[in-house]
Design a protein around this motif. Sequence first.
Motif, short mmCIF file in Angstrom:
data_model
loop_
_atom_site.label_atom_id
_atom_site.label_comp_id
_atom_site.label_asym_id
_atom_site.label_seq_id
_atom_site.Cartn_x
_atom_site.Cartn_y
_atom_site.Cartn_z
N LYS A 156 56.94 -4.56 -20.61
CA LYS A 156 56.05 -5.55 -21.21
C LYS A 156 56.54 -6.97 -20.91
CE LYS A 156 53.92 -6.60 -25.65
NZ LYS A 156 53.89 -6.25 -27.08
N ARG B 233 59.60 0.64 -22.44
CA ARG B 233 58.30 -0.01 -22.57
C ARG B 233 58.42 -1.50 -22.85
NH1 ARG B 233 55.63 3.91 -26.66
NH2 ARG B 233 56.55 5.72 -25.71
N ARG C 133 55.95 -7.74 -17.16
CA ARG C 133 54.53 -7.99 -16.87
C ARG C 133 54.12 -9.38 -17.37
NH1 ARG C 133 51.84 -3.88 -14.82
NH2 ARG C 133 49.80 -4.65 -15.38
N ARG C 134 54.61 -9.77 -18.52
CA ARG C 134 54.27 -11.08 -19.08
C ARG C 134 54.89 -12.20 -18.23
NH1 ARG C 134 55.86 -11.09 -24.79
NH2 ARG C 134 57.93 -11.34 -23.91
N PRO D 28 48.16 -8.61 -16.09
CA PRO D 28 47.43 -8.16 -17.28
C PRO D 28 48.18 -7.02 -17.97
CG PRO D 28 46.35 -7.37 -15.31
CD PRO D 28 47.44 -8.29 -14.87
N PRO D 29 47.95 -6.82 -19.26
CA PRO D 29 48.59 -5.71 -19.96
C PRO D 29 48.21 -4.37 -19.35
CG PRO D 29 47.44 -7.15 -21.50
CD PRO D 29 47.10 -7.61 -20.13
N GLN D 30 49.10 -3.43 -19.50
CA GLN D 30 48.86 -2.09 -18.95
C GLN D 30 47.75 -1.40 -19.72
OE1 GLN D 30 52.37 0.27 -19.00
NE2 GLN D 30 51.62 1.73 -17.51
N ASN D 31 46.96 -0.59 -19.02
CA ASN D 31 45.87 0.14 -19.67
C ASN D 31 46.43 1.10 -20.71
OD1 ASN D 31 44.06 -1.15 -18.02
ND2 ASN D 31 43.98 0.52 -16.54
N GLU D 32 45.69 1.27 -21.78
CA GLU D 32 46.11 2.20 -22.82
C GLU D 32 45.95 3.64 -22.33
OE1 GLU D 32 47.51 1.72 -25.84
OE2 GLU D 32 47.68 -0.35 -25.19
#
Length: 75
Positions: A37, A33, A40-41, A46-50
């Motif tokens: 992260k 994870r 993606r940054r 955009p951040p991954q959906n919860e």
Amino acid sequence: MVYQLLRVVLVIALVIWAAVLVTPKGRLPLALRGVLKILRRDRNLPPQNEIKPPSAAKRFCAFLLVLLALLIAIV
């Protein structure tokens, strides 16, 4: 000797089964994870959906599996 090896394999299998049981579908293992992260940054995504956590029944079953693994490891 064979008995001890079977115990170790059984304990590892129970712990893995518990981890798979409580890991939500579509979610990466904890070790990956952080890498996702960072990637993606770096790509300005955009951040991954919860993802909703597993039910209480699944968590309780996983807890029982871990306790069983502990009992097998100790005895």
